[in-house]
Design an enzyme around this catalytic site. Structure first.
Site, PDB file in Angstrom:
ATOM      1  N   GLU A  45      -0.687  -7.332   1.828  1.00 11.26           N
ATOM      2  CA  GLU A  45      -0.066  -8.194   0.877  1.00 11.26           C
ATOM      3  C   GLU A  45      -0.760  -8.317  -0.384  1.00 11.26           C
ATOM      4  O   GLU A  45      -0.144  -8.175  -1.469  1.00 11.26           O
ATOM      5  CB  GLU A  45       0.320  -9.378   1.363  1.00 11.26           C
ATOM      6  CG  GLU A  45       1.233  -9.644   2.714  1.00 11.26           C
ATOM      7  CD  GLU A  45       0.586  -9.429   4.135  1.00 11.26           C
ATOM      8  OE1 GLU A  45       1.075 -10.068   5.026  1.00 11.26           O
ATOM      9  OE2 GLU A  45      -0.410  -9.198   4.122  1.00 11.26           O
TER      10      GLU A  45
ATOM     11  N   CYS B  98      -1.283 -14.451   5.895  1.00  7.42           N
ATOM     12  CA  CYS B  98      -2.322 -15.316   5.733  1.00  7.42           C
ATOM     13  C   CYS B  98      -2.186 -16.214   4.833  1.00  7.42           C
ATOM     14  O   CYS B  98      -1.514 -16.000   3.849  1.00  7.42           O
ATOM     15  CB  CYS B  98      -3.618 -14.644   6.206  1.00  7.42           C
ATOM     16  SG  CYS B  98      -4.215 -14.011   4.655  1.00  7.42           S
TER      17      CYS B  98
END
Length: 155
Positions: free
Chosen positions: A56, A84
């Site tokens: 990401e 996360c």
């Protein structure tokens, strides 16, 4: 198949390629804005020796560079796994509007692939966290750093 599922399957395929070809982390991400794919990325932590090179994060970096701005407002990230806390924070800072993920923390837990630990740690009061975070009010002589930035911004 919906466009959401199509992009999620794309993120899974990227992650699978990472596992099979690079023998590394099973994470992929696709960043889309206005129906256009701006970035497709994989986890490159091992390849780059960079603990922040999550799929990401790499997608946010690539899309920002492609657009020439850190403002990704209105964009959507499709991730193979639950992001996360670092990736989620970066997506908030960039203005990402929505995140879809294919594998939950519960799906990843048996494989030690859950992001839950970071969220649990950040939810603790500062004095109970594993990593100590300590405020020390240090200042250099002359103009204050934040005042200098504020003046440079014309505020």
């Amino acid at each position: 198949m919906s466009s959401t599922e199509t992009y999620l399957v794309d993120s899974i395929r990227l992650a699978m390629e990472n596992v099979r070809e690079r023998k590394t982390w099973p994470f992929g991400a696709v960043l889309v804005k206005d129906g256009k794919v701006l970035a497709r990325s994989v986890n490159e932590v091992d390849a780059t020796c960079d603990p922040s090179a999550h799929a990401e994060m790499q997608a946010v970096r690539a899309a920002s560079k492609s657009l020439g701005t850190t403002d990704l407002s209105g964009s959507t990230v499709y991730a193979s796994g639950y992001p996360c806390s670092m990736c989620l924070s970066a997506m908030y800072l960039a203005g990402v509007s929505q995140v879809y993920y294919a594998y939950s923390n519960e799906d990843g837990a048996p494989f030690d692939l859950s992001a839950e630990r970071g969220y649990v740690e950040l939810a603790k009061p500062l004095e109970q966290r594993e990593m100590k975070l300590t405020y020390v009010r240090a200042r250099d002589q002359g103009q204050d750093l934040y005042e200098a930035w504020n003046a440079q911004q014309g505020k």
